[in-house]
Design an enzyme around this catalytic site. Structure first.
Site, PDB file in Angstrom:
ATOM      1  N   CYS A 137       0.793  -1.232   0.000  1.00  0.00           N
ATOM      2  CA  CYS A 137       0.000   0.000   0.000  1.00  0.00           C
ATOM      3  C   CYS A 137       0.823   1.277   0.000  1.00  0.00           C
ATOM      4  O   CYS A 137       0.729   2.096  -0.914  1.00  0.00           O
ATOM      5  CB  CYS A 137      -0.950   0.003   1.197  1.00  0.00           C
ATOM      6  SG  CYS A 137      -2.260  -1.232   1.093  1.00  0.00           S
ATOM      7  N   ASP A 181      -4.007   0.207  -5.823  1.00  0.00           N
ATOM      8  CA  ASP A 181      -2.641   0.416  -5.340  1.00  0.00           C
ATOM      9  C   ASP A 181      -1.779  -0.825  -5.505  1.00  0.00           C
ATOM     10  O   ASP A 181      -0.552  -0.748  -5.533  1.00  0.00           O
ATOM     11  CB  ASP A 181      -2.626   0.888  -3.880  1.00  0.00           C
ATOM     12  CG  ASP A 181      -3.313  -0.081  -2.920  1.00  0.00           C
ATOM     13  OD1 ASP A 181      -3.861  -1.098  -3.378  1.00  0.00           O
ATOM     14  OD2 ASP A 181      -3.305   0.193  -1.703  1.00  0.00           O
ATOM     15  N   ASN A 182      -2.392  -1.982  -5.596  1.00  0.00           N
ATOM     16  CA  ASN A 182      -1.669  -3.231  -5.860  1.00  0.00           C
ATOM     17  C   ASN A 182      -2.668  -4.327  -6.203  1.00  0.00           C
ATOM     18  O   ASN A 182      -3.873  -4.161  -6.041  1.00  0.00           O
ATOM     19  CB  ASN A 182      -0.806  -3.660  -4.663  1.00  0.00           C
ATOM     20  CG  ASN A 182      -1.551  -3.681  -3.342  1.00  0.00           C
ATOM     21  OD1 ASN A 182      -1.365  -2.800  -2.497  1.00  0.00           O
ATOM     22  ND2 ASN A 182      -2.403  -4.662  -3.148  1.00  0.00           N
TER      23      ASN A 182
END
Length: 440
Positions: A37, A266-267
């Protein structure tokens, strides 16, 4: 719209996002600099790799909100650039790990509605432009819906004032516990984790030591993964609704014709791939490859861009769209030429993924025990055709993406001296690059 831990396999549950794909441009080779994050968010805000922001983890001396500030990053974001150019700017939801609602509003933001621990979506506090406001556990307190209402209010006020605006709606879902809105509980009762070739991988003998010894997933573990996947699918429905509600609100005023929508995460997130329970932080595509979808004026409809792009590119793209000056020394490039069909820059040869681990802080919301995957420090190079990983302990991985898209067969030992020399050289250059050096 920035989601948390969203993998591409959840897009099937998001009809408004699917409509964005039809009316806009999708970047099919878009990667994050770290599948974690805080470093990922620091990169998005500044357009710089972790080795240039100094943010490698979620907390401590090399990560988190405190490190982001200590390195001066808060003064060189797309928000500071756009606000200086006359934009109303707003951040809503999750900023970065370590931020508490009692902390001050960072520079660059006209309005601020940000939580600390908003993961449960209930019983949280928001810093609302410097004022601490508490929310409970009523259906009307569901955080994604609260943020959606506030974002629409901000946009409508900006339009009425004839002020250009930029807002980031940063939700906490589908990050665990992946709490769905009350209206969505019980939906998708038969949904399951996609059984890709990497799911419960048959042969792990070629993998590095940190993952090599993982036993095959049991039926009980698979059942747990499927239950978690259903929660994640339900939780993204509120995100999709927020997109649709904002689109409808702007259409009512005619402002939709002059507004860009950007959807990303974010991922990524693995769930059963390579025998791992749910998690992230690996160098595999499940974790580093995420959606990036853009709609707006002049954006080509129904187009897919396969060129290598990365979250370093968001900051310069946003400032370019806003005709603002980007922060000094961004490592990314503007993606506007890809959106409008103008002549794009020379494609990159590869992108960098940087990760520091293993994470041993059990209080970290992204802490993962061994069954979920907790890799040691590594640097990785992702090109359009291959994934090359160098671990700090000396181990290596190499995957031919064209022949092995799910990263099942580690063929590092078959690389020729020439191939290995080229990969090492490219990776070394990226791990120390700054600004224009990173854009090759």
């Amino acid at each position: 719209m920035l989601t948390d831990d969203l993998a591409p396999n959840l897009l099937r549950y998001m009809p408004n996002v699917q409509r964005m794909q039809k009316s806009g441009t999708t970047f099919s080779n878009y990667f994050v600099t770290d599948s974690l994050c805080c470093p990922s968010r620091a990169t998005m805000l500044t357009g710089r790799y972790p080795h240039n922001t100094g943010v490698f983890t979620n907390q401590g001396s090399d990560g988190g909100y405190a490190t982001f500030n200590r390195k001066g990053n808060q003064h060189r974001t797309f928000a500071t650039s756009l606000k200086a150019a006359g934009y109303n700017t707003a951040m809503l939801g999750k900023y970065m790990n370590g931020y508490q609602p009692t902390n001050p509003v960072p520079p660059g933001w006209s309005e601020w509605y940000v939580a600390g621990n908003g993961y449960p979506n209930y019983n949280y506090k928001l810093n609302e432009n410097g004022r601490l406001v508490s929310y409970g556990n009523k259906p009307s307190d569901y955080l994604t819906d609260v943020l959606s209402r506030k974002s629409i209010d901000f946009a409508q006020r900006s339009v009425a004032a004839k002020k250009p605006f930029m807002l980031e709606l940063s939700v906490f879902t589908p990050h665990g516990p992946a709490t769905p809105a009350p209206r969505d509980k019980g939906k998708f009762p038969k949904a399951k984790v996609p059984r890709t070739p990497a799911f419960n991988e048959a042969d792990m003998s070629d993998k590095p030591a940190w993952i090599k010894g993982r036993p095959k997933l049991t039926q009980a573990q698979i059942k747990k993964l499927d239950a978690t996947f259903r929660k994640r699918a339900r939780s993204v429905l509120a995100i999709d609704k927020a997109i649709g509600d904002m689109q409808a609100a702007l259409k009512a005023s005619g402002a939709d014709r002059n507004t860009y929508f950007v959807f990303t995460s974010d991922n990524g997130y693995h769930m059963g791939e390579h025998r791992l329970m749910q998690g992230k932080q690996t160098a595999y595509d499940t974790d580093i490859k995420v959606p990036l979808i853009v709609t707006g004026p002049g954006v080509r409809a129904g187009r897919t861009v396969s060129t290598l792009t990365q979250n370093t590119d968001l900051c310069p793209t946003f400032t370019d769209l806003g005709r603002a000056r980007p922060p000094a020394q961004v490592d990314g490039i503007s993606l506007v030429p890809y959106l409008t069909g103008k002549r794009p820059p020379k494609p990159r040869d590869g992108v960098l993924i940087e990760h520091r681990g293993p994470n041993t802080v059990a209080s970290d919301p992204d802490f993962q025990a061994a069954p979920a995957g907790n890799p040691p420090t590594y640097n990785a190079l992702r090109t359009t055709r291959e994934l090359y990983v160098e671990y700090a302990n000396g181990q290596r991985e190499y995957y031919d993406i064209r022949r092995d898209p799910h990263q099942l067969n580690n063929t590092f030992g078959r690389l020729s001296p020439g191939q290995l020399k080229k990969l090492r050289s490219m990776l070394r250059e990226l791990t120390t690059c700054k600004g224009r050096e990173c854009q090759k």
